[in-house]
Design a protein around this motif. Structure first.
Motif, PDB file in Angstrom:
ATOM      1  N   GLY A  99       6.874  15.707  -3.623  1.00  0.00           N
ATOM      2  CA  GLY A  99       7.606  15.115  -2.512  1.00  0.00           C
ATOM      3  C   GLY A  99       7.519  13.607  -2.452  1.00  0.00           C
ATOM      4  N   GLY A 100       6.764  12.987  -3.364  1.00  0.00           N
ATOM      5  CA  GLY A 100       6.691  11.538  -3.380  1.00  0.00           C
ATOM      6  C   GLY A 100       5.277  11.013  -3.277  1.00  0.00           C
ATOM      7  N   PHE A 101       5.097   9.936  -2.495  1.00  0.00           N
ATOM      8  CA  PHE A 101       3.858   9.159  -2.449  1.00  0.00           C
ATOM      9  C   PHE A 101       3.269   9.185  -1.041  1.00  0.00           C
ATOM     10  CE2 PHE A 101       1.420   5.274  -1.918  1.00  0.00           C
ATOM     11  CZ  PHE A 101       0.734   5.154  -3.119  1.00  0.00           C
ATOM     12  N   TYR A 102       1.932   9.359  -0.970  1.00  0.00           N
ATOM     13  CA  TYR A 102       1.218   9.416   0.308  1.00  0.00           C
ATOM     14  C   TYR A 102      -0.037   8.534   0.237  1.00  0.00           C
ATOM     15  CZ  TYR A 102       3.993  13.589   1.490  1.00  0.00           C
ATOM     16  OH  TYR A 102       5.013  14.467   1.761  1.00  0.00           O
ATOM     17  N   ARG A 103      -0.502   8.119   1.415  1.00  0.00           N
ATOM     18  CA  ARG A 103      -1.730   7.328   1.518  1.00  0.00           C
ATOM     19  C   ARG A 103      -2.609   7.897   2.633  1.00  0.00           C
ATOM     20  NH1 ARG A 103       0.209   2.787   3.408  1.00  0.00           N
ATOM     21  NH2 ARG A 103      -0.574   3.022   5.526  1.00  0.00           N
ATOM     22  N   SER A 104      -3.911   7.941   2.357  1.00  0.00           N
ATOM     23  CA  SER A 104      -4.894   8.350   3.362  1.00  0.00           C
ATOM     24  C   SER A 104      -5.955   7.260   3.466  1.00  0.00           C
ATOM     25  CB  SER A 104      -5.553   9.676   2.966  1.00  0.00           C
ATOM     26  OG  SER A 104      -6.708   9.936   3.741  1.00  0.00           O
ATOM     27  N   GLU A 105      -6.411   6.980   4.678  1.00  0.00           N
ATOM     28  CA  GLU A 105      -7.490   6.016   4.905  1.00  0.00           C
ATOM     29  C   GLU A 105      -8.799   6.734   5.216  1.00  0.00           C
ATOM     30  OE1 GLU A 105      -6.939   2.983   4.276  1.00  0.00           O
ATOM     31  OE2 GLU A 105      -4.772   2.704   4.475  1.00  0.00           O
ATOM     32  N   THR A 106      -8.839   8.059   4.986  1.00  0.00           N
ATOM     33  CA  THR A 106     -10.040   8.850   5.285  1.00  0.00           C
ATOM     34  C   THR A 106     -10.509   9.611   4.054  1.00  0.00           C
ATOM     35  OG1 THR A 106      -8.702  10.722   6.054  1.00  0.00           O
ATOM     36  CG2 THR A 106      -9.373   9.101   7.702  1.00  0.00           C
ATOM     37  N   ASP A 107     -10.458   8.952   2.906  1.00  0.00           N
ATOM     38  CA  ASP A 107     -10.908   9.555   1.651  1.00  0.00           C
ATOM     39  C   ASP A 107     -10.156  10.832   1.303  1.00  0.00           C
ATOM     40  OD1 ASP A 107     -12.669   8.021   0.191  1.00  0.00           O
ATOM     41  OD2 ASP A 107     -14.397   8.564   1.413  1.00  0.00           O
ATOM     42  N   GLY A 108      -8.937  10.967   1.786  1.00  0.00           N
ATOM     43  CA  GLY A 108      -8.111  12.114   1.445  1.00  0.00           C
ATOM     44  C   GLY A 108      -8.361  13.348   2.258  1.00  0.00           C
ATOM     45  N   ALA A 109      -9.279  13.268   3.232  1.00  0.00           N
ATOM     46  CA  ALA A 109      -9.589  14.450   4.032  1.00  0.00           C
ATOM     47  C   ALA A 109      -8.500  14.763   5.036  1.00  0.00           C
ATOM     48  CB  ALA A 109     -10.923  14.255   4.749  1.00  0.00           C
ATOM     49  N   SER A 110      -7.763  13.737   5.476  1.00  0.00           N
ATOM     50  CA  SER A 110      -6.741  13.930   6.498  1.00  0.00           C
ATOM     51  C   SER A 110      -5.943  12.644   6.619  1.00  0.00           C
ATOM     52  CB  SER A 110      -7.391  14.270   7.845  1.00  0.00           C
ATOM     53  OG  SER A 110      -8.241  13.202   8.264  1.00  0.00           O
ATOM     54  N   GLY A 111      -5.026  12.631   7.604  1.00  0.00           N
ATOM     55  CA  GLY A 111      -4.327  11.407   7.956  1.00  0.00           C
ATOM     56  C   GLY A 111      -3.374  10.879   6.895  1.00  0.00           C
ATOM     57  N   TRP A 112      -2.739  11.774   6.171  1.00  0.00           N
ATOM     58  CA  TRP A 112      -1.833  11.336   5.114  1.00  0.00           C
ATOM     59  C   TRP A 112      -0.552  10.740   5.714  1.00  0.00           C
ATOM     60  CZ3 TRP A 112      -3.393  10.891   0.268  1.00  0.00           C
ATOM     61  CH2 TRP A 112      -4.472  11.648  -0.171  1.00  0.00           C
ATOM     62  N   ARG A 165      -9.753   4.429   1.126  1.00  0.00           N
ATOM     63  CA  ARG A 165      -8.298   4.552   0.910  1.00  0.00           C
ATOM     64  C   ARG A 165      -8.033   5.300  -0.388  1.00  0.00           C
ATOM     65  NH1 ARG A 165      -4.463  -0.614   1.021  1.00  0.00           N
ATOM     66  NH2 ARG A 165      -4.731  -0.293   3.278  1.00  0.00           N
ATOM     67  N   VAL A 166      -7.150   6.302  -0.313  1.00  0.00           N
ATOM     68  CA  VAL A 166      -6.771   7.080  -1.483  1.00  0.00           C
ATOM     69  C   VAL A 166      -5.266   7.303  -1.460  1.00  0.00           C
ATOM     70  CG1 VAL A 166      -7.243   9.266  -0.319  1.00  0.00           C
ATOM     71  CG2 VAL A 166      -7.252   9.192  -2.799  1.00  0.00           C
ATOM     72  N   TYR A 167      -4.682   7.305  -2.639  1.00  0.00           N
ATOM     73  CA  TYR A 167      -3.246   7.506  -2.797  1.00  0.00           C
ATOM     74  C   TYR A 167      -2.997   8.851  -3.480  1.00  0.00           C
ATOM     75  CZ  TYR A 167      -3.186   2.410  -2.126  1.00  0.00           C
ATOM     76  OH  TYR A 167      -3.358   1.146  -1.633  1.00  0.00           O
ATOM     77  N   LEU A 168      -1.884   9.478  -3.134  1.00  0.00           N
ATOM     78  CA  LEU A 168      -1.537  10.807  -3.648  1.00  0.00           C
ATOM     79  C   LEU A 168      -0.089  10.817  -4.121  1.00  0.00           C
ATOM     80  CD1 LEU A 168      -1.955  13.960  -3.905  1.00  0.00           C
ATOM     81  CD2 LEU A 168      -1.219  14.098  -1.510  1.00  0.00           C
ATOM     82  N   GLY A 169       0.154  11.438  -5.269  1.00  0.00           N
ATOM     83  CA  GLY A 169       1.506  11.682  -5.752  1.00  0.00           C
ATOM     84  C   GLY A 169       1.742  13.165  -5.930  1.00  0.00           C
ATOM     85  N   ASN A 170       2.865  13.652  -5.424  1.00  0.00           N
ATOM     86  CA  ASN A 170       3.218  15.064  -5.573  1.00  0.00           C
ATOM     87  C   ASN A 170       4.725  15.203  -5.728  1.00  0.00           C
ATOM     88  OD1 ASN A 170       4.298  14.962  -2.912  1.00  0.00           O
ATOM     89  ND2 ASN A 170       2.327  15.559  -2.039  1.00  0.00           N
ATOM     90  N   ALA A 218       0.813  -1.224   0.000  1.00  0.00           N
ATOM     91  CA  ALA A 218       0.000   0.000   0.000  1.00  0.00           C
ATOM     92  C   ALA A 218       0.843   1.269   0.000  1.00  0.00           C
ATOM     93  CB  ALA A 218      -0.969   0.000   1.185  1.00  0.00           C
ATOM     94  N   GLY A 219       2.012   1.187  -0.610  1.00  0.00           N
ATOM     95  CA  GLY A 219       2.829   2.379  -0.787  1.00  0.00           C
ATOM     96  C   GLY A 219       3.828   2.661   0.295  1.00  0.00           C
ATOM     97  N   ALA A 220       3.982   1.739   1.252  1.00  0.00           N
ATOM     98  CA  ALA A 220       4.994   1.971   2.286  1.00  0.00           C
ATOM     99  C   ALA A 220       6.399   1.889   1.698  1.00  0.00           C
ATOM    100  CB  ALA A 220       4.832   0.962   3.418  1.00  0.00           C
ATOM    101  N   ARG A 221       6.614   0.930   0.820  1.00  0.00           N
ATOM    102  CA  ARG A 221       7.925   0.734   0.202  1.00  0.00           C
ATOM    103  C   ARG A 221       7.746   0.493  -1.299  1.00  0.00           C
ATOM    104  NH1 ARG A 221      12.211  -0.390   3.397  1.00  0.00           N
ATOM    105  NH2 ARG A 221      13.195  -1.545   1.698  1.00  0.00           N
TER     106      ARG A 221
END
Length: 794
Positions: free
Chosen positions: A435-448, A428-433, A137-140
Motif C-alpha cells: 500500500g505504499g510508505f509508512y512511518r512510526s515514531e514508536t519503534d514500529g509498535a504502533s502509530g503508523w 523512528r522506523v519506516y515501513l514499505g508494503n 520523513a516520508g510525507a511526500r
C-alpha cells in the motif's frame, strides 16, 4: 464459421497457448528450460495465484521466459520511434503528458534507504515505479529516477557519504514485477539526480544490496537471477571499487537458484550472511523451492562460504528464506523459511552467529504468510533490542520475546516488504508494503502514519465520465477500486473491491459507478461507488469461469445496455440490475483445476456504437468472435488468421460497425505474429496493421472519430491512422511503466492512460484532418505518413 452450424473446438494442444493449459500437456509438448527433470522438482500446480494474470498474457505465445533483454529491446524500439516522431512529426512529440493522480494511494514499496547525512531524507524503491526521494520523513515523495528508463526496482542502499545504489528488477515474483525484470545495478553520486549503470545487467532482479561499514567501496549484491531461464548472473556478487566492477563470490548450487538476501555483521564486517532461493517459473507451473534454497556464512569477507545446517533443514522442501542479524548483538540471528508450495514452514534462531540453530514455536498463523511466503522473504530486528524482531507477511508481525511468539501490528496496509530505522531519530522506523510508505515514531509498535504524496500506483484500468472528463475511476493492484472526482492532483477515494480491476462510469450519470474485484466479483452503485452496492457476478450472471480482469462494458449505443463476460457473454438491458446469457462458451475450455488459474475466459468485448446488434469478443486462448444479430448466432474468426495469443482488447470503429480492431499480448520473437489486427468486413477477415510498433504486448486500442488509432503498450503510447501503417509516439513525459488501459474522451480529445506503477496520465490528442480518409490497406504506408504529418493543424 457460424456457431449455429458448427461448434468446432480448436484443441489447446494445437494452439500456441497449449503450454499454459495443463501441466501434463505442457510437459509432454514443450521444451523445459531447466536442465533438471520435472520429476526432481516440486510443482505447485498450474496458474495457482491471481498474480499470474500478467505473466499468462505475456507468455501466451508458448514462450518459456520473459527476459529483461526483451523489454530492453522493445524500449529501444520505442525510443527510436520517439526519435523518428520528433524529427518527422514534431507536433506529436511536443505534446506533454500530464500526471492526473492519484498521489494519496501509493503502491508496492520493496526497499528503503535512509540518508545518513540529510535529516528526514529517505529513498524508496517502488516495485514498478522507479526510485523516489522524500525530504520530509516520508510525507511526500518526488521522483529520483529517469522517467524514460525501466521502472522495475528491487533494492536501494546508501553509503555514509551519500552515494546511492539501486538494484533493478523485483525479487518478489508476483504481479507486474515478474514481467518487468531489471538490468543490473545503478549508482548515483548526487542523491538520485543522475544515475550510471555499473554492472550485473544479466541479473534480472537484485534482492538486496549491502555496504561494508568498514570499507564502503565494498558492496555486496544479492542477484536473484532470471525467474524464467536458469543460469546467468545469479548468486552473491562483490564490488571492491564502489560498483565499478563485480565478481561472484558465492555461486548458487544449481542454475535455478539465486540470492535474495545478503547481510553484513556490523561488528565484524568480515562475517557476511546470505540467503539463497531455488525457484523457476515455467509456462505450466512454478517451482518456488528446492535443494538450492539455503543459508550461508562467510568469515573472510566473502572469500569463502559455508552452508549453515546445524539445526536447519537440509531437505529439498525449502522455499524462500528470510534472514536478519540483531545489530546490538550480532551473535543473534533470526531466520524463517516457507515450503516449496508456499505456506510458512518454520522459524529459527541462532545465538552463536549461525553455528547452531534452534526452531522457535512460531506457528503458521503467527507468521501471517498465507500460502505465499515467497512474496515476503524479509526479517528486521530492532537495532536497540535483539529480542524485538519483525516478520513480514500479510500482516506486520512483531515479537518482543526473541521470536518465541508473534502478534500483529495494526494500522497499515497488507503485504509487508521492508522496515528501516532512522539512526538520526530515536524510535523512528519506516515501513514499505503493497500500500505504499509508512512511518512510526514508536519503534514500529504502533502509530503508523501513511505518506500523503506517493504517486506510484499500479493501475489495471481507468475510466472517465462522459459528462466531465475530470471525473475518473480506476482499478489498482492490491489497492482496490478508486474514485478521482476531486480534480487534477486531488485526493482519490477508495470505493471498495479487493484488487481493483474493471471500474466504469455510467455514460450519462457519473453517480452510477460499477466496480470489479478479481475474477468478476463486481458491484453496481448509485452513490459514485459508495454504498449501498448491488452485487454482480457469480450469483447474477452465467459463466463457469471468469478472468482475473473480467470485462464489463456499456453499449455505446444505449447506456442502459451492458455486457459482462466470463466464458459466456451476459447482457443487461436495465443498467446492470439483471442479466441474461446471450452466448455459449466462446473459449476452448479449461483446464479448470479448482485451485488453478481459470483458463478459458473472455478477456475483451466491444459493442458497435452504430449498431447495437454487433459485438466483437476476444478470449485468453486467442479466439475472436463476432455476431451481427445480438448473439443469436456467433461466428468464430478462422484461427489461421490470428496470432493465437491472448486478446487484450477489442474496439469498434465509431461510425462503421464492420471495422473493428483487436490487440494481442506476447512477444513476436522474430516471427510475423502481429500485435494489432483490423477487420473491414465485419469480422470475416483480419489484417495485421501493427507493423512498425515495438515488439511488446499491446494492451489497449482506441479508434477516434476523425481517423486516428491509439494504442497503449508495455513500452508507451503510439498512434497511427485508422488503417495502421506508419506509427508515431504520442507525446513526451509519460513514464516507462506499462500502459495497461487507454480511455479516450471524444468531446475534449483527452486521452487518459492507466500505467502499472506510475498512476494515471492525460494528454490532448491532436487533430489530424488527413487521417480521416479511408485508405486502401495496400496504400497505408504512404497515405498514413501524410495523415500524421497533418496532426496539430487547425
Amino acid at each position: 464459421m457460424n456457431l449455429t452450424l458448427i461448434r468446432s473446438r480448436r484443441g489447446l494442444a494445437t494452439a500456441s497457448l497449449a503450454l499454459l493449459a495443463a501441466v501434463a500437456l505442457a510437459a509432454s509438448s514443450a521444451p523445459q528450460p531447466s536442465q533438471r527433470s520435472l520429476a526432481t522438482k516440486t510443482p505447485t500446480g498450474p496458474m495457482e495465484l491471481p498474480d499470474e494474470w500478467m505473466t499468462a498474457q505475456r507468455m501466451s505465445d508458448g514462450s518459456t521466459e520473459l527476459s529483461a533483454a526483451r523489454y530492453a529491446a522493445a524500449r529501444g524500439e520505442a525510443n527510436r520511434l520517439a526519435a523518428h516522431t520528433r524529427t518527422v512529426y514534431r507536433p506529436l512529440a511536443e505534446r506533454d503528458w500530464s500526471f492526473f493522480g492519484p498521489a494519496n494511494i501509493g503502491g508496492r514499496v520493496v526497499d528503503i534507504a535512509v540518508d545518513p547525512q540529510v535529516p528526514d531524507q529517505v529513498f524508496i524503491a517502488a516495485a514498478s515505479g522507479g526510485v523516489w526521494k522524500s525530504s520530509d520523513a516520508g510525507a511526500r515523495f518526488e521522483p529520483a529516477w529517469p522517467d524514460d528508463w525501466s521502472q522495475a526496482m528491487g533494492s536501494v542502499a546508501m553509503t555514509s557519504e551519500g552515494v546511492l545504489f539501486a538494484g533493478t528488477g523485483e525479487a518478489q515474483p508476483g504481479g507486474g514485477s515478474i514481467t518487468f525484470g531489471g538490468d543490473g545495478v545503478y549508482r548515483s553520486t548526487d542523491r538520485g539526480a543522475t544515475w550510471q549503470q555499473v554492472g550485473l545487467a544479466g541479473s534480472h532482479a537484485i534482492g538486496r544490496l549491502a555496504i561494508d561499514p568498514r570499507n564502503e567501496d565494498r558492496i555486496f549484491a544479492a542477484a536473484t537471477g532470471n525467474l524464467f531461464v536458469p543460469g546467468g548472473e545469479r548468486g552473491v556478487y562483490l564490488s571492491d571499487n564502489g560498483g565499478d566492477s563485480w565478481r561472484r563470490v558465492l555461486a548458487p548450487p544449481n542454475g535455478t537458484t539465486g540470492a535474495t538476501e545478503v547481510v553484513i555483521d556490523p561488528s565484524n564486517p568480515d562475517r557476511v550472511y546470505a540467503a539463497m532461493w531455488d525457484h523457476l517459473r515455467e509456462p505450466n507451473q512454478r517451482t518456488y523451492g528446492g535443494p538450492g534454497s539455503s543459508l550461508w556464512r562467510s568469515d573472510d569477507g566473502g572469500g569463502t562460504w559455508q552452508r549453515m545446517t546445524n539445526g536447519l533443514p537440509t531437505d529439498a522442501d525449502q522455499g524462500r528464506w528470510g534472514l536478519a542479524v540483531a545489530p546490538d548483538n550480532p551473535q543473534r540471528l533470526y531466520a524463517y523459511v516457507g515450503t516449496a508450495l508456499g505456506p510458512f514452514r518454520a522459524f529459527y534462531r541462532s545465538d552463536d552467529g549461525g553455528d547452531t540453530w534452534t526452531q522457535t514455536p512460531v506457528t503458521a498463523g503467527q507468521a501471517s504468510q498465507s500460502t505465499f511466503s515467497w512474496w515476503f522473504g524479509k526479517l528486521f530486528v530492532d537495532p536497540d533490542d535483539q529480542n524485538t524482531v519483525f516478520l513480514t507477511g500479510v500482516n506486520l508481525m512483531r515479537s518482543t520475546n526473541g521470536a518465541q511468539s508473534f502478534s500483529a501490528v495494526g494500522g497499515v496496509h497488507a503485504d509487508q516488504h521492508v522496515l528501516r530505522w532512522d539512526p538520526k531519530v530515536p524510535n523512528r522506523v519506516y515501513l514499505g508494503n503493497d500500500g505504499g510508505f509508512y512511518r512510526s515514531e514508536t519503534d514500529g509498535a504502533s502509530g503508523w502514519v501513511k505518506s500523503t504524496h506517493e504517486p506510484y500506483t499500479q493501475f489495471y484500468t481507468v475510466d472517465v465520465a462522459e459528462t466531465d472528463p475530470v471525473l475518473k475511476v480506476g482499478g489498482a493492484q492490491d489497492n482496490g477500486c478508486n474514485r478521482g472526482y476531486n480534480g487534477v492532483g486531488g485526493p482519490w477515494n477508495a470505493i471498495g473491491c479487493g484488487d481493483g480491476l474493471q471500474v466504469i462510469i455510467h455514460p450519462q450519470n457519473p453517480s452510477i459507478v460499477f466496480g470489479c474485484s478479481q475474477y468478476g466479483s463486481c458491484y453496481r452503485s448509485e452513490n459514485s461507488g459508495g454504498t449501498p452496492r448491488q452485487s454482480i457476478g457469480a450469483g447474477q450472471t452465467t459463466s463457469q469461469r471468469r478472468n482475473w480482469q473480467t470485462p464489463l462494458q456499456f453499449d455505446p449505443s444505449d447506456p442502459n445496455v451492458m455486457y459482462y463476460a466470463g466464458n459466456i457473454v451476459n447482457r443487461s438491458t436495465d443498467n446492470g440490475r439483471t442479466w441474461t446469457a446471450i452466448s455459449p462458451d466462446l473459449t476452448g475450455g479449461g483446464p479448470n483445476d479448482p485451485v488453478g488459474y481459470p483458463w478459458g475466459t473472455i478477456t475483451a468485448i466491444a459493442a458497435a456504437p452504430t449498431d447495437g446488434d454487433t459485438l466483437y469478443v476476444g478470449t485468453d486462448d486467442g479466439k475472436l468472435w463476432w455476431t451481427h444479430d445480438l448473439g443469436r448466432s456467433w461466428n468464430e474468426v478462422d484461427p489461421a488468421q490470428l496470432p493465437g495469443t491472448w486478446v487484450t482488447r477489442v474496439a469498434v470503429h465509431p461510425s462503421d460497425a464492420d471495422i473493428a480492431y483487436a490487440t494481442f499480448s506476447g512477444f513476436r520473437s522474430g516471427s510475423d505474429r502481429p500485435h494489432v489486427m483490423m477487420t473491414r468486413d465485419g469480422g470475416r477477415t483480419w489484417t495485421d496493421i501493427g507493423r512498425g510498433l515495438p515488439d511488446a504486448p499491446v494492451n489497449s486500442v482506441v479508434p477516434t472519430s476523425d481517423g486516428l488509432l491509439l494504442v497503449g503498450t508495455d513500452v508507451g503510447v503510439f498512434m497511427s491512422g485508422w488503417n495502421g501503417g506508419e506509427w508515431a509516439a504520442l507525446g513526451a513525459g509519460l513514464p516507462q511503466a506499462a500502459v495497461m488501459y487507454l480511455r479516450y474522451h471524444e468531446p475534449s480529445r483527452q486521452l487518459t492512460a492507466a500505467t502499472f506503477g506510475r498512476g494515471v496520465h492525460d494528454i490532448t490528442v491532436p487533430r489530424c484532418p488527413a487521417a480521416s480518409t479511408k485508405l486502401p490497406l495496400k496504400d497505408t504506408g504512404v497515405g498514413v505518413v501524410g495523415a500524421l504529418s497533418s496532426c496539430g493543424a487547425a
